[in-house]
Enzyme design. Structure first.
Site, PDB file in Angstrom:
ATOM      1  N   LYS A 112       0.978  -1.037  -0.144  1.00  0.00           N
ATOM      2  CA  LYS A 112      -0.149  -0.226   0.099  1.00  0.00           C
ATOM      3  C   LYS A 112       0.715   1.181  -0.144  1.00  0.00           C
ATOM      4  O   LYS A 112       0.618   2.269  -0.653  1.00  0.00           O
ATOM      5  CB  LYS A 112      -0.842   0.050   1.054  1.00  0.00           C
ATOM      6  N   LYS A 192      -7.545 -10.391 -12.382  1.00  0.00           N
ATOM      7  CA  LYS A 192      -8.635 -10.747 -11.497  1.00  0.00           C
ATOM      8  C   LYS A 192      -9.794  -9.898 -11.713  1.00  0.00           C
ATOM      9  O   LYS A 192      -9.597  -8.539 -11.935  1.00  0.00           O
ATOM     10  CB  LYS A 192      -8.166 -10.956 -10.148  1.00  0.00           C
ATOM     11  N   LYS A 195     -13.857  -4.170 -10.467  1.00  0.00           N
ATOM     12  CA  LYS A 195     -14.505  -2.878 -10.816  1.00  0.00           C
ATOM     13  C   LYS A 195     -13.372  -1.902 -10.959  1.00  0.00           C
ATOM     14  O   LYS A 195     -13.701  -1.153 -12.023  1.00  0.00           O
ATOM     15  CB  LYS A 195     -15.421  -2.400  -9.460  1.00  0.00           C
TER      16      LYS A 195
END
Ligand code: SF4
Length: 324
Positions: A112, A192, A195
């Site tokens: 992250k 994968k 959205k």
């Protein structure tokens, strides 16, 4: 007494086929065997979300999908994380027994930091502590996880074990229920389904919209012309057939390899099968969408049930620490 299951999912709005095959179906199946608590983790979402304008709508749309897919508020507690503020209190208390070094070594934290260097917030590093609080606040004994999430659950077990060692056995150590989640690839056939990547097929699309989306799917690149022989084993459309029409996979494979079927027809069949599978889901969703107050009531009632458990845990935790 049934064992208690806890699982949380970020508020990503309308769910897609990957969510459905990878998580929601599993949630539904666990409902009869376990005492299930399913949570939309909106506070977790804030660690990576800077624009919160769509948060409320995403929670509503996601809950609509969960309910339409068969999650039953009479069997399971379906609630929103921030509706039970005790979780933030427990997060703070658990953070006092969690060595910083444990958190800094978490691989997803490091990822992250690379992904959002402009927003390395305190919540990002404390994420596993909040996740532990989510689970142990309800004294959940079982957490359904994929193999990739095992290190996170192990950290939650370490944190709860440390608390128990210091203050006595407050929490059961949550056990992993390893689930083989199918990795559903998106329309690009590479990543994968997601959205964010725009390669998804939403469950709530109309039948026509579903056909249009399926037509965008990437297939075997060797089939540039109708007469080219195909390789179904490398085609994601073929893989999706495995979920929605497994009974005709062998036949399709043979027809693809011998160019007896073209990709357009193959995709039309897939879209039809997806639409058939989702027909009753979509009808239930449309009915529920006409009753927004029902969703609000489900969430309020679930939050109240969750809070009753949470308050008990917080009282016990504070007593053990010596705060009351
Ligand atoms: S015919 Fe079907 S399985 Fe074969 S390449 Fe085209 S879409 Fe894929």
């Amino acid at each position: 007494m049934k064992k208690r299951v806890f699982s949380g999912a970020r508020p990503t709005g309308r769910q897609h086929l990957g969510n459905y095959l990878g998580a929601i179906q599993n949630y539904v199946n666990l409902q009869d065997e376990y005492d299930c608590i399913y949570c939309i983790v909106d506070i977790h979402a804030l660690t990576t979300l800077e624009d919160t304008s769509s948060l409320k709508k995403n929670i509503y749309e996601m809950m609509l999908d969960w309910l339409a897919a068969g999650l039953d508020p009479r069997k399971s507690i379906l609630f929103v994380q921030s509706h039970v503020p005790e979780v933030t209190e427990l997060h703070t208390l658990l953070s006092m027994v969690t060595p910083l070094s444990w958190l800094l070594r978490v691989p997803t934290f490091k990822e992250k930091v690379k992904l959002q260097p402009q927003n390395v917030n305190y919540g990002l590093v404390g994420y596993p502590v909040l996740m532990t609080a989510d689970i142990v606040l309800y004294k959940a004994e079982v957490v359904p996880v994929g193999e990739d999430q095992l290190p996170h659950l192990e950290l939650a077990r370490e944190i709860s074990r440390r608390f128990n060692n210091l203050f006595g056995d407050a929490f059961p150590e949550p056990q992993a229920k390893l689930t083989t989640f199918p990795l559903v690839l998106g329309l690009d056939g590479k990543e994968k389904m997601s959205k964010q990547l725009g390669n998804d097929i939403e469950l709530a699309l109309s039948e026509e919209e579903t056909v249009a989306r399926v037509m965008e799917a990437v297939t075997d690149p060797a089939r540039r012309y109708r007469n080219d022989l195909g390789h179904p084993e490398i085609c994601n459309v073929f893989r999706l057939h495995g979920y929605f029409s497994p009974f005709q996979q062998d036949d399709l494979a043979e027809r693809c390899r011998t160019a007896q079927i073209g990709c357009v027809e193959c995709k039309e069949i897939l879209a039809q099968e997806i639409n058939t599978t989702l027909r009753s889901f979509r009808e239930r969703r449309a009915t529920l969408a006409g009753k927004p107050q029902y969703i609000t009531d489900v969430l309020a009632e679930a939050a109240s049930r969750a809070r009753a458990i949470a308050r008990e845990t917080i009282r016990e935790v504070k007593q053990r620490i010596g705060l009351i």
